[in-house]
Enzyme design. Structure first.
Site, PDB file in Angstrom:
ATOM      1  N   LYS A  35       0.838  -1.200   0.000  1.00 40.30           N
ATOM      2  CA  LYS A  35       0.000   0.000   0.000  1.00 40.30           C
ATOM      3  C   LYS A  35       0.878   1.257   0.000  1.00 40.30           C
ATOM      4  O   LYS A  35       2.077   1.181   0.296  1.00 40.30           O
ATOM      5  CB  LYS A  35      -0.910  -0.022   1.226  1.00 40.30           C
ATOM      6  CG  LYS A  35      -0.151   0.025   2.549  1.00 40.30           C
ATOM      7  CD  LYS A  35      -1.062  -0.304   3.714  1.00 40.30           C
ATOM      8  CE  LYS A  35      -0.285  -0.248   5.026  1.00 40.30           C
ATOM      9  NZ  LYS A  35      -1.047  -0.841   6.141  1.00 40.30           N
ATOM     10  N   ARG A 130     -10.231   0.209  15.400  1.00 42.10           N
ATOM     11  CA  ARG A 130     -10.206   1.089  14.226  1.00 42.10           C
ATOM     12  C   ARG A 130     -11.149   0.470  13.204  1.00 42.10           C
ATOM     13  O   ARG A 130     -12.302   0.836  13.134  1.00 42.10           O
ATOM     14  CB  ARG A 130      -8.775   1.237  13.699  1.00 42.10           C
ATOM     15  CG  ARG A 130      -8.635   2.250  12.582  1.00 42.10           C
ATOM     16  CD  ARG A 130      -7.198   2.357  12.066  1.00 42.10           C
ATOM     17  NE  ARG A 130      -6.690   1.086  11.570  1.00 42.10           N
ATOM     18  CZ  ARG A 130      -5.472   0.902  11.076  1.00 42.10           C
ATOM     19  NH1 ARG A 130      -4.624   1.910  11.018  1.00 42.10           N
ATOM     20  NH2 ARG A 130      -5.101  -0.278  10.642  1.00 42.10           N
ATOM     21  N   TYR A 254      17.261  30.343   8.212  1.00 45.74           N
ATOM     22  CA  TYR A 254      16.023  31.004   8.654  1.00 45.74           C
ATOM     23  C   TYR A 254      15.942  31.037  10.170  1.00 45.74           C
ATOM     24  O   TYR A 254      16.140  30.010  10.826  1.00 45.74           O
ATOM     25  CB  TYR A 254      14.806  30.253   8.113  1.00 45.74           C
ATOM     26  CG  TYR A 254      14.552  30.474   6.636  1.00 45.74           C
ATOM     27  CD1 TYR A 254      14.337  31.748   6.123  1.00 45.74           C
ATOM     28  CD2 TYR A 254      14.517  29.388   5.776  1.00 45.74           C
ATOM     29  CE1 TYR A 254      14.088  31.935   4.775  1.00 45.74           C
ATOM     30  CE2 TYR A 254      14.263  29.566   4.418  1.00 45.74           C
ATOM     31  CZ  TYR A 254      14.049  30.841   3.925  1.00 45.74           C
ATOM     32  OH  TYR A 254      13.810  31.026   2.604  1.00 45.74           O
ATOM     33  N   MET A 302      13.175  24.584   2.311  1.00 48.47           N
ATOM     34  CA  MET A 302      12.411  23.844   1.302  1.00 48.47           C
ATOM     35  C   MET A 302      13.332  23.070   0.343  1.00 48.47           C
ATOM     36  O   MET A 302      13.067  21.916   0.010  1.00 48.47           O
ATOM     37  CB  MET A 302      11.513  24.796   0.510  1.00 48.47           C
ATOM     38  CG  MET A 302      10.561  24.066  -0.425  1.00 48.47           C
ATOM     39  SD  MET A 302       9.584  25.188  -1.432  1.00 48.47           S
ATOM     40  CE  MET A 302       8.532  25.937  -0.202  1.00 48.47           C
TER      41      MET A 302
HETATM   42  C1  PLP Z   1      -0.232  -1.860   6.784  1.00 49.74           C
HETATM   43  C2  PLP Z   1      -0.780  -3.145   7.277  1.00 49.74           C
HETATM   44  C3  PLP Z   1       0.066  -4.232   7.537  1.00 49.74           C
HETATM   45  C4  PLP Z   1       1.581  -4.143   7.471  1.00 49.74           C
HETATM   46  O1  PLP Z   1       2.054  -3.540   8.651  1.00 49.74           O
HETATM   47  P1  PLP Z   1       3.626  -3.366   8.919  1.00 49.74           P
HETATM   48  O2  PLP Z   1       3.698  -2.809  10.293  1.00 49.74           O
HETATM   49  O3  PLP Z   1       4.123  -2.405   7.905  1.00 49.74           O
HETATM   50  O4  PLP Z   1       4.234  -4.704   8.769  1.00 49.74           O
HETATM   51  C5  PLP Z   1      -0.523  -5.440   7.889  1.00 49.74           C
HETATM   52  N1  PLP Z   1      -1.877  -5.552   8.009  1.00 49.74           N
HETATM   53  C6  PLP Z   1      -2.706  -4.512   7.810  1.00 49.74           C
HETATM   54  C7  PLP Z   1      -4.170  -4.700   7.973  1.00 49.74           C
HETATM   55  C8  PLP Z   1      -2.188  -3.269   7.443  1.00 49.74           C
HETATM   56  O5  PLP Z   1      -3.020  -2.235   7.262  1.00 49.74           O
END
Ligand code: PLP
Length: 359
Positions: A35, A130, A254, A302
């Protein structure tokens, strides 16, 4: 055209880290989590390098379709699932696995007409609060999903809230609750993220879901990847564009937040928060030049960052490592009061990505 700032993505290190996951989890299947553009490393690059894994996971349908569009044929799990019949239809059309984490999604699954049944990963809340179906109704949710004609197969899953702290007893509680929910049924199960994989063998079950450890980064608070025999995949580099003397007592940058307490030399590095380098880092955060650490001085701006190089014979044009090989991103993250996940995700378009060690 020369791009000063580069993120080198080490494919050999990525594959090494996947082998480390395999060593930890034995027979369990592996879902490679890509992701958020593979945590900033390039979703397609990572999917192609790790082609043939048991499954990939992305956050949403858009990410999954982007993979299908470029002919990624691996099994793909959509972690957030869908919020409408249209989205559910897209999941079926693109041959995706979906998480179902809410009773409303079960309603949609029951009332949508799909051409073919799909694989459902039923997510139960075991304490993160969550996403997930409350564990008190997990049995009825499971019954509804399994009786639905749109369901091909079910995997039971949950997510760990505090596994980054191995001393926190909360994880054991979550594992025990998940075991009690899953044991009465003959279903595959999935609980572990990277921290679960590395810190809690009892959380492995049938499918593990590594994200951050694949990128060579420790999931643990205060840890670093090297101590876990992980190798950093991303190395962020820039270069020196000017070297200037500064006199004792002069203020730099800055706000003049740094004052030279003796005459020294300042190397100006061509990277700043516009590239995704964190502005929050304080005076003293290290960069690497010629394998040596030099401290950042003054505020990160920046496009530029200043480093105190003293009398070292560094020259304009030399490469500077901001994190990665030789300088753990975890260390920079803690200096910036955040976690390495955020830093690697946040590099901007200005940074040029290149793969190295592809064979
Ligand atoms: C992002 C995610 C993971 C991976 O988590 P890491 O800490 O990066 O290994 C696993 N399961 C779910 C549901 C996630 O959202």
């Amino acid at each position: 055209m020369i791009s000063a700032n580069q993120a080198r993505i080490d494919i050999c290190a990525l594959k090494h880290n996947l082998r480390r996951v395999r060593q930890h989890v034995g027979q369990a299947k592996i879902i490679v989590v890509i992701k958020a553009n593979a945590y900033g490393h390039g979703m397609l690059r990572v999917a192609q390098a790790l082609k043939g894994v048991d499954a990939l996971a992305v956050a949403n349908i858009k990410e999954a379709i982007a993979l299908r569009k470029v002919n990624v044929e691996d099994r793909i799990l959509v972690l957030q699932g869908f919020i409408s019949s249209d989205e559910l239809s897209l999941i079926e059309r693109h041959r995706l696995d979906t998480v179902i984490h809410h009773p409303d999604q079960i309603d949609l699954l029951e009332k949508t007409k799909l051409a073919k049944p799909i694989v459902v990963w039923l997510k139960i809340d075991t304490g993160m609060h969550r996403l997930g179906i409350d564990h008190s109704i997990s049995v009825s949710a499971l019954r509804r999903v399994s009786e639905c004609r749109n369901t091909k197969q079910i995997v039971l899953m949950s997510h760990l809230a505090s596994a980054d702290d191995v001393a926190n007893p909360y994880t054991e509680q979550q594992i025990r609750l998940f075991e009690s929910l899953y044991q009465p049924f003959d279903l595959a199960a999935s609980l572990a993220n990277s921290a679960g994989i590395l810190g809690f063998p009892r959380s492995h079950f049938d499918w593990v879901r590594p994200g951050i450890m694949l990128y060579g980064i420790s999931p643990f608070h205060g840890g670093d990847g090297r101590s876990l025999d992980l190798r950093p995949v991303m190395t962020l580099m820039s270069r020196v564009i000017a070297i200037n003397p500064i006199k004792k007592g002069e203020l730099l940058g800055y706000g003049g937040t740094w004052q030279a307490d003796q005459a020294t030399r300042i190397a100006v590095i061509s990277i700043g928060y516009g590239d995704g380098y964190p502005r929050q880092v304080s005076n003293g955060t290290p960069v690497l030049i010629r394998q040596r650490r030099f401290p950042i001085v003054g505020r990160v701006s920046m496009d530029m960052t200043c480093v105190d190089i003293g009398d070292s014979p560094i020259q304009v044009g030399e490469q500077v490592t901001l994190w990665g090989e030789g300088l753990p991103v975890e260390e920079i993250a803690s200096r910036a009061n955040t976690i390495a996940y955020e830093l690697v995700c946040k590099l901007t378009q200005r940074v040029q990505f290149t793969s190295i060690n592809e064979n």
